[in-house]
Design a protein around this motif. Structure first.
Motif, PDB file in Angstrom:
ATOM      1  N   GLN A  33       0.875  -1.181   0.099  1.00 43.19           N
ATOM      2  CA  GLN A  33      -0.055  -0.141   0.133  1.00 43.19           C
ATOM      3  C   GLN A  33       0.914   1.202   0.005  1.00 43.19           C
ATOM      4  O   GLN A  33       0.521   2.371  -0.665  1.00 43.19           O
ATOM      5  N   SER A  34       1.885   1.305   0.655  1.00 44.53           N
ATOM      6  CA  SER A  34       2.802   2.433   0.716  1.00 44.53           C
ATOM      7  C   SER A  34       3.474   2.744  -0.616  1.00 44.53           C
ATOM      8  O   SER A  34       3.741   3.814  -0.944  1.00 44.53           O
ATOM      9  N   ARG A  35       3.359   1.686  -1.413  1.00 41.57           N
ATOM     10  CA  ARG A  35       3.916   2.078  -2.843  1.00 41.57           C
ATOM     11  C   ARG A  35       2.747   2.642  -3.853  1.00 41.57           C
ATOM     12  O   ARG A  35       3.136   2.785  -5.115  1.00 41.57           O
ATOM     13  N   GLU A  36       1.602   2.651  -3.341  1.00 40.37           N
ATOM     14  CA  GLU A  36       0.450   3.255  -4.258  1.00 40.37           C
ATOM     15  C   GLU A  36       1.036   4.674  -4.623  1.00 40.37           C
ATOM     16  O   GLU A  36       0.380   5.044  -5.454  1.00 40.37           O
ATOM     17  N   ALA A  37       1.520   5.445  -4.032  1.00 43.53           N
ATOM     18  CA  ALA A  37       1.825   6.885  -4.420  1.00 43.53           C
ATOM     19  C   ALA A  37       2.832   6.842  -5.725  1.00 43.53           C
ATOM     20  O   ALA A  37       2.636   7.995  -6.523  1.00 43.53           O
ATOM     21  N   HIS A  38       3.530   5.738  -5.977  1.00 46.99           N
ATOM     22  CA  HIS A  38       4.373   5.612  -7.118  1.00 46.99           C
ATOM     23  C   HIS A  38       3.327   5.394  -8.441  1.00 46.99           C
ATOM     24  O   HIS A  38       2.807   4.852  -8.281  1.00 46.99           O
ATOM     25  N   PRO A  39       4.032   5.810  -9.377  1.00 50.61           N
ATOM     26  CA  PRO A  39       3.735   5.579 -10.785  1.00 50.61           C
ATOM     27  C   PRO A  39       3.515   3.891 -10.892  1.00 50.61           C
ATOM     28  O   PRO A  39       4.685   3.255 -10.694  1.00 50.61           O
ATOM     29  N   THR A  40       2.416   3.449 -11.507  1.00 43.72           N
ATOM     30  CA  THR A  40       2.338   2.006 -11.338  1.00 43.72           C
ATOM     31  C   THR A  40       1.947   1.235 -12.692  1.00 43.72           C
ATOM     32  O   THR A  40       0.943   1.834 -13.411  1.00 43.72           O
ATOM     33  N   LEU A  41       2.411   0.256 -13.200  1.00 42.76           N
ATOM     34  CA  LEU A  41       2.079  -0.192 -14.398  1.00 42.76           C
ATOM     35  C   LEU A  41       1.679  -1.727 -14.163  1.00 42.76           C
ATOM     36  O   LEU A  41       2.065  -2.454 -13.250  1.00 42.76           O
ATOM     37  N   PHE A  42       0.431  -2.060 -14.556  1.00 41.05           N
ATOM     38  CA  PHE A  42      -0.236  -3.480 -14.310  1.00 41.05           C
ATOM     39  C   PHE A  42      -0.323  -4.181 -15.622  1.00 41.05           C
ATOM     40  O   PHE A  42      -0.323  -3.543 -16.703  1.00 41.05           O
ATOM     41  N   VAL A  43       0.409  -5.533 -15.717  1.00 38.89           N
ATOM     42  CA  VAL A  43       0.480  -6.306 -16.799  1.00 38.89           C
ATOM     43  C   VAL A  43      -0.549  -7.635 -16.656  1.00 38.89           C
ATOM     44  O   VAL A  43      -0.279  -8.397 -15.642  1.00 38.89           O
ATOM     45  N   ALA A  44      -1.209  -8.073 -17.704  1.00 38.29           N
ATOM     46  CA  ALA A  44      -1.791  -9.179 -17.833  1.00 38.29           C
ATOM     47  C   ALA A  44      -0.932  -9.981 -18.420  1.00 38.29           C
ATOM     48  O   ALA A  44      -0.360 -10.094 -19.592  1.00 38.29           O
ATOM     49  N   ASN A  45      -0.667 -11.382 -17.673  1.00 36.17           N
ATOM     50  CA  ASN A  45       0.464 -12.257 -18.322  1.00 36.17           C
ATOM     51  C   ASN A  45      -0.543 -13.475 -18.773  1.00 36.17           C
ATOM     52  O   ASN A  45      -0.795 -14.472 -18.117  1.00 36.17           O
ATOM     53  N   LYS A  46      -0.755 -13.483 -20.245  1.00 37.86           N
ATOM     54  CA  LYS A  46      -1.692 -14.316 -20.705  1.00 37.86           C
ATOM     55  C   LYS A  46      -1.303 -16.010 -20.642  1.00 37.86           C
ATOM     56  O   LYS A  46      -1.890 -16.941 -20.708  1.00 37.86           O
ATOM     57  N   ARG A  47       0.082 -16.198 -20.607  1.00 41.31           N
ATOM     58  CA  ARG A  47       0.543 -17.475 -20.500  1.00 41.31           C
ATOM     59  C   ARG A  47       0.902 -18.110 -19.068  1.00 41.31           C
ATOM     60  O   ARG A  47       0.518 -19.323 -19.021  1.00 41.31           O
ATOM     61  N   GLY A  48       1.112 -17.154 -18.275  1.00 35.33           N
ATOM     62  CA  GLY A  48       1.211 -17.533 -16.874  1.00 35.33           C
ATOM     63  C   GLY A  48       0.081 -17.411 -16.215  1.00 35.33           C
ATOM     64  O   GLY A  48      -0.261 -17.931 -14.984  1.00 35.33           O
ATOM     65  N   ASN A  49      -1.396 -16.789 -16.700  1.00 36.72           N
ATOM     66  CA  ASN A  49      -2.498 -16.808 -15.992  1.00 36.72           C
ATOM     67  C   ASN A  49      -2.340 -16.032 -15.007  1.00 36.72           C
ATOM     68  O   ASN A  49      -2.738 -16.144 -13.751  1.00 36.72           O
ATOM     69  N   THR A  50      -1.605 -14.900 -14.812  1.00 40.89           N
ATOM     70  CA  THR A  50      -1.388 -14.194 -13.543  1.00 40.89           C
ATOM     71  C   THR A  50      -1.536 -12.590 -14.115  1.00 40.89           C
ATOM     72  O   THR A  50      -1.718 -12.025 -15.190  1.00 40.89           O
ATOM     73  N   LEU A  51      -1.413 -11.795 -12.900  1.00 43.44           N
ATOM     74  CA  LEU A  51      -1.562 -10.428 -13.120  1.00 43.44           C
ATOM     75  C   LEU A  51      -0.399  -9.782 -12.156  1.00 43.44           C
ATOM     76  O   LEU A  51      -0.372 -10.103 -11.075  1.00 43.44           O
ATOM     77  N   SER A  52       0.701  -8.811 -12.795  1.00 41.41           N
ATOM     78  CA  SER A  52       1.507  -8.143 -12.386  1.00 41.41           C
ATOM     79  C   SER A  52       1.330  -6.861 -11.927  1.00 41.41           C
ATOM     80  O   SER A  52       0.530  -6.262 -12.842  1.00 41.41           O
ATOM     81  N   LYS A  53       2.146  -6.427 -10.969  1.00 38.65           N
ATOM     82  CA  LYS A  53       2.060  -4.911 -10.521  1.00 38.65           C
ATOM     83  C   LYS A  53       3.407  -4.498 -10.979  1.00 38.65           C
ATOM     84  O   LYS A  53       4.432  -5.188  -9.895  1.00 38.65           O
TER      85      LYS A  53
END
Length: 338
Positions: A30-50
């Protein structure tokens, strides 16, 4: 065409904590939420990255759904919506700790792909397997409302939404068409054949022009958003999988998969003004670039490189690749918080 409401089949509230469970790890996220953030959908790993864009680190990766593709952030920046292309739902996660808070069921064979979370708070998403587009009103309420609008075209894949949320345009890969859907009158459906395999799509910020990239014919096409008449056709790099207009509305960029680069088009003159090399042809197959995303201030372009599990961060002014950010396996869909 008939417009009809689809019953709410599933809205799932989840209160699980972030993996690890301890207060320190949750507080760190939560403390990192002030930082600019990219979200990535990983279609082969079936995961979501921050990914923390200040440090370049992937700070969180969680299981998502089968073959996740496109992403969209909510107007209040508190949530990110994921199109579950291998299934039938749009799943919604908190941006802070990636806790899933809703799973919005679209029905049999939906295969949702392109997604927009409109400033009016509704989610718009293509349902490729149903040849339709959904509007989900109040997606985080106890009783979200679903309305489905038929395109009747094969492979309605990506979409753009008008500023007033009354019109949607789709690129229909299988039918080689672009379709305009009037959400006020579903009988007012306009479809035109455009290039070979149109896929990328972006509407000018003021709604004055619709741009499409046809990956099979290496073209970018400008359409009149109302009449769907073709205004301009421009040659691009090889296999322009995506097209995205800069938030400032001055240029469009195509993601040229085979060339490993970007084509920059001046929207006033409808001419190519420059090319940007991201991986180049020599490494194009090793990188396999797909989705592109602008930063809100238009200074950076983020380029998903599915085969190398990276996202290239490109400085728009210089065309320099500043760094490559690590993601999960097969990173594709992108969303950003400034």
């Amino acid at each position: 065409m008939m417009r009809f409401a689809v019953p709410v089949l599933c809205v799932m509230a989840i209160t699980a904590c972030a993996p690890g469970g301890d207060a320190a790890s949750i507080g760190e996220v939560q403390s990192r939420e002030a930082h600019p953030t990219l979200f990535v959908a990983n279609k082969r790993g079936n995961t979501l990255s921050k990914v923390d864009l200040e440090t370049g680190e992937e700070v969180l990766r969680l299981d998502s759904c089968t073959n996740p593709h496109e992403l969209a952030t909510s107007p209040d920046r508190k949530h990110v919506a994921l199109a579950c292309y291998g299934g039938t739902t749009v799943d919604v996660f908190q941006t802070g700790d990636l806790t899933k808070v809703a799973s919005l069921e679209l029905g049999e064979n939906a295969r949702p792909h392109g997604i927009v979370w409109h400033p009016n708070t509704a989610i718009f998403v293509t349902a490729e397997g149903r040849k339709s587009v959904f509007r989900i009103t109040g997606p985080l309420s106890d009783t979200p409302e679903f309305a489905e609008f038929r395109t009747n075209q094969d492979g309605s894949h990506m979409l753009a939404v008008s500023p007033d949320a009354r019109t949607v345009w789709t690129t229909d890969l299988g039918s080689k068409t672009v379709t305009r859907v009037n959400l006020d009158d579903a009988l007012d459906l306009r479809t035109v054949t455009v290039g070979e395999e149109p896929e990328g799509i972006s509407l000018a910020p003021d709604g004055s022009a619709l741009w499409v990239s046809a990956r099979g014919s290496n073209q970018a096409i400008e359409l009149d958003p109302t009449t769907m008449a073709v205004r301009n056709t421009i040659d691009t790099g090889a296999f322009p999988l995506r097209l995205s207009i800069r938030p400032q509305g001055d240029v469009a960029v195509t993601s040229d998969l085979v060339d490993g680069g970007l084509t920059v088009i001046d929207l006033k003159t409808a001419k190519v003004v420059r090319s940007i090399e991201v991986s180049g042809k020599a490494e194009a197959q090793q990188r396999f670039q797909v989705t592109i995303l602008w930063s809100d201030d238009g200074t950076r372009i983020y380029v998903a490189e599915t085969a190398s599990n990276t996202v290239a961060e490109v400085d728009y002014a210089s065309g320099t690749v500043l760094r490559r950010l690590p993601t999960g396996e097969g990173g594709d869909g992108l969303a950003i918080l400034p």
